[in-house]
Scaffold this motif. Structure first.
Motif, PDB file in Angstrom:
ATOM      1  N   ILE A   1     -13.280 -13.716  -8.699  1.00  0.00           N
ATOM      2  CA  ILE A   1     -12.816 -13.570  -7.676  1.00  0.00           C
ATOM      3  C   ILE A   1     -13.313 -14.637  -6.636  1.00  0.00           C
ATOM      4  O   ILE A   1     -14.239 -15.044  -6.628  1.00  0.00           O
ATOM      5  CB  ILE A   1     -13.112 -12.199  -6.963  1.00  0.00           C
ATOM      6  CG1 ILE A   1     -13.010 -10.872  -7.760  1.00  0.00           C
ATOM      7  CG2 ILE A   1     -12.633 -12.495  -5.521  1.00  0.00           C
ATOM      8  CD1 ILE A   1     -11.288 -11.004  -8.103  1.00  0.00           C
ATOM      9  N   ASN A   2     -12.404 -15.584  -6.171  1.00  0.00           N
ATOM     10  CA  ASN A   2     -12.675 -16.546  -5.210  1.00  0.00           C
ATOM     11  C   ASN A   2     -13.150 -16.084  -4.001  1.00  0.00           C
ATOM     12  O   ASN A   2     -12.548 -15.128  -3.266  1.00  0.00           O
ATOM     13  CB  ASN A   2     -11.175 -17.379  -4.978  1.00  0.00           C
ATOM     14  CG  ASN A   2     -11.510 -18.718  -4.443  1.00  0.00           C
ATOM     15  OD1 ASN A   2     -11.969 -18.762  -3.175  1.00  0.00           O
ATOM     16  ND2 ASN A   2     -11.422 -20.074  -5.125  1.00  0.00           N
TER      17      ASN A   2
ATOM     18  N   ASP B   1      -1.080 -11.372 -10.081  1.00  0.00           N
ATOM     19  CA  ASP B   1      -0.570 -12.397  -9.834  1.00  0.00           C
ATOM     20  C   ASP B   1      -0.530 -13.280 -11.174  1.00  0.00           C
ATOM     21  O   ASP B   1       0.265 -14.149 -11.559  1.00  0.00           O
ATOM     22  CB  ASP B   1      -0.953 -13.436  -8.692  1.00  0.00           C
ATOM     23  CG  ASP B   1      -0.647 -12.330  -7.527  1.00  0.00           C
ATOM     24  OD1 ASP B   1      -1.487 -12.350  -6.692  1.00  0.00           O
ATOM     25  OD2 ASP B   1       0.289 -11.944  -7.484  1.00  0.00           O
TER      26      ASP B   1
ATOM     27  N   GLN C   1       2.427 -16.482 -14.556  1.00  0.00           N
ATOM     28  CA  GLN C   1       2.096 -16.154 -13.172  1.00  0.00           C
ATOM     29  C   GLN C   1       3.109 -15.961 -12.310  1.00  0.00           C
ATOM     30  O   GLN C   1       4.156 -16.587 -12.543  1.00  0.00           O
ATOM     31  CB  GLN C   1       1.145 -17.332 -12.497  1.00  0.00           C
ATOM     32  CG  GLN C   1       1.835 -18.797 -12.953  1.00  0.00           C
ATOM     33  CD  GLN C   1       2.308 -19.458 -11.870  1.00  0.00           C
ATOM     34  OE1 GLN C   1       2.313 -18.967 -10.569  1.00  0.00           O
ATOM     35  NE2 GLN C   1       2.516 -20.851 -11.967  1.00  0.00           N
TER      36      GLN C   1
ATOM     37  N   LYS D   1       2.911 -16.369  -8.882  1.00  0.00           N
ATOM     38  CA  LYS D   1       2.496 -17.133  -7.554  1.00  0.00           C
ATOM     39  C   LYS D   1       3.164 -18.408  -7.322  1.00  0.00           C
ATOM     40  O   LYS D   1       2.990 -18.935  -5.916  1.00  0.00           O
ATOM     41  CB  LYS D   1       0.991 -17.650  -7.460  1.00  0.00           C
ATOM     42  CG  LYS D   1       0.054 -16.334  -7.796  1.00  0.00           C
ATOM     43  CD  LYS D   1      -1.513 -16.451  -7.573  1.00  0.00           C
ATOM     44  CE  LYS D   1      -1.786 -16.618  -6.141  1.00  0.00           C
ATOM     45  NZ  LYS D   1      -1.972 -15.385  -5.363  1.00  0.00           N
TER      46      LYS D   1
ATOM     47  N   HIS E   1       2.924 -21.221  -8.442  1.00  0.00           N
ATOM     48  CA  HIS E   1       2.157 -22.610  -8.480  1.00  0.00           C
ATOM     49  C   HIS E   1       2.707 -23.325  -9.506  1.00  0.00           C
ATOM     50  O   HIS E   1       2.932 -23.315 -10.704  1.00  0.00           O
ATOM     51  CB  HIS E   1       0.749 -22.247  -8.719  1.00  0.00           C
ATOM     52  CG  HIS E   1       0.117 -21.623  -7.574  1.00  0.00           C
ATOM     53  ND1 HIS E   1      -1.234 -20.734  -7.695  1.00  0.00           N
ATOM     54  CD2 HIS E   1       0.363 -21.390  -6.302  1.00  0.00           C
ATOM     55  CE1 HIS E   1      -1.620 -20.156  -6.527  1.00  0.00           C
ATOM     56  NE2 HIS E   1      -0.489 -20.702  -5.672  1.00  0.00           N
TER      57      HIS E   1
ATOM     58  N   ALA F   1      -5.633 -19.762 -15.197  1.00  0.00           N
ATOM     59  CA  ALA F   1      -5.722 -19.728 -13.789  1.00  0.00           C
ATOM     60  C   ALA F   1      -4.769 -20.925 -13.285  1.00  0.00           C
ATOM     61  O   ALA F   1      -3.969 -21.713 -14.124  1.00  0.00           O
ATOM     62  CB  ALA F   1      -7.211 -20.528 -13.426  1.00  0.00           C
TER      63      ALA F   1
ATOM     64  N   SER G   1      -3.224 -22.896  -9.562  1.00  0.00           N
ATOM     65  CA  SER G   1      -3.370 -23.215  -8.329  1.00  0.00           C
ATOM     66  C   SER G   1      -2.254 -24.124  -7.820  1.00  0.00           C
ATOM     67  O   SER G   1      -1.331 -24.741  -8.688  1.00  0.00           O
ATOM     68  CB  SER G   1      -4.630 -24.268  -8.023  1.00  0.00           C
ATOM     69  OG  SER G   1      -4.248 -25.505  -8.743  1.00  0.00           O
TER      70      SER G   1
ATOM     71  N   THR H   1      -7.235 -23.750  -3.633  1.00  0.00           N
ATOM     72  CA  THR H   1      -7.750 -22.572  -4.255  1.00  0.00           C
ATOM     73  C   THR H   1      -6.991 -22.246  -5.611  1.00  0.00           C
ATOM     74  O   THR H   1      -5.996 -22.278  -5.745  1.00  0.00           O
ATOM     75  CB  THR H   1      -7.594 -21.341  -3.194  1.00  0.00           C
ATOM     76  OG1 THR H   1      -8.253 -21.650  -1.848  1.00  0.00           O
ATOM     77  CG2 THR H   1      -8.026 -20.160  -3.772  1.00  0.00           C
TER      78      THR H   1
ATOM     79  N   TYR I   1      -6.804 -19.518  -8.823  1.00  0.00           N
ATOM     80  CA  TYR I   1      -6.591 -17.925  -8.968  1.00  0.00           C
ATOM     81  C   TYR I   1      -6.585 -17.740 -10.453  1.00  0.00           C
ATOM     82  O   TYR I   1      -6.134 -18.345 -11.226  1.00  0.00           O
ATOM     83  CB  TYR I   1      -5.232 -17.365  -8.437  1.00  0.00           C
ATOM     84  CG  TYR I   1      -5.246 -17.522  -7.042  1.00  0.00           C
ATOM     85  CD1 TYR I   1      -4.863 -18.837  -6.309  1.00  0.00           C
ATOM     86  CD2 TYR I   1      -5.727 -16.731  -6.019  1.00  0.00           C
ATOM     87  CE1 TYR I   1      -4.685 -18.880  -5.033  1.00  0.00           C
ATOM     88  CE2 TYR I   1      -5.567 -16.787  -4.618  1.00  0.00           C
ATOM     89  CZ  TYR I   1      -5.084 -17.821  -4.092  1.00  0.00           C
ATOM     90  OH  TYR I   1      -5.039 -17.966  -2.931  1.00  0.00           O
TER      91      TYR I   1
END
Lengths: 111, 116
Positions: free
Chosen positions: A44-45, B3, B25, B27, B29, B92, B94, B104, B106
């Protein structure tokens, strides 16, 4: 490449205690993030904080970019704070590159 | 729904087998990443992609390959799995903007891979 060192590597706290986790980095950064990995592995960020100070509830973080370190403060710790805390950075001199992670601080909060 | 979704979440495979870990994902991104986590070593970057036609090696790309099939999908393959690839793998994403919103990252929930 940039080096990221986190300390302490392990920390055991009594519930209700406060703690400070440290992240040192070897170069100027334009991106610094703190993460919490819970005991189930979820990441978790917590903060995006390349400079300055931010607070979110019982957690706060401060990055002193000129001195190349960041601190994560946990106040009134709870058992749910247990897990591993990671600091990750991007060097200002590395161009557009992904985050480089430290090895983490493992926190155990005991009831 | 998450997400950033990784499949499979857990897999045991034999040495020499090919295995693919998939990531999708929602999101929107541009940027996607694959990291590997070993106990005591933090997360290390395997491959990353800043858009559909962009693939870049990370710190530990040997023994791995990736495919960015679409903006939302980024898969990691182990062509011939070996036991020291036993690890927790994270996808991940971003964004590509500035500041917190653009930087950030995720993470998906991780894929536990065991090679026996």
């Amino acid at each position: 490449g940039i080096q990221v060192e986190q300390s302490p590597p392990d920390l055991i706290l009594q519930e209700g205690a406060n703690s400070t986790l440290r992240c040192n980095f070897s170069d100027s950064v334009n991106n610094l993030q703190w993460f919490h990995q819970n005991p189930w592995g979820q990441l978790i960020n917590l903060f995006y904080i390349p400079s300055g100070t931010k607070q979110n509830g019982r957690l706060s973080a401060t990055t002193v970019a000129t001195e190349r370190y960041s601190l994560l403060y946990i106040s009134s710790s709870q058992t749910t704070d247990s897990g591993v805390y990671f600091c990750a950075v991007v060097s200002r001199n590395s161009g557009n590159t992904p985050l480089v992670f430290g090895k983490g601080t493992r926190l155990s909060v005991i009831a | 729904d998450a997400d950033v979704t990784q499949t499979p979440r857990n897999r045991i495979t034999k040495t020499g087998k090919r295995i693919m870990l998939e990531c999708s994902q929602t999101k929107g991104h541009d940027r996607m990443y694959w990291y590997r986590q070993d106990p005591g070593l933090g997360l290390r970057l395997i491959y990353y992609s800043f858009d559909v036609k962009d693939i870049n090696k990370g710190e530990i790309s040997d023994g791995y390959s990736v495919s960015r099939q679409a903006q939302a999908k980024f898969s990691l393959s182990l062509e011939s799995a070996i036991p020291n690839q036993t690890a927790l793998y994270f996808c991940a994403t971003s964004d590509s903007g500035q500041g917190a919103a653009g930087n950030t990252i995720y993470f998906g929930e991780g894929s536990w891979l065991t090679v026996v």
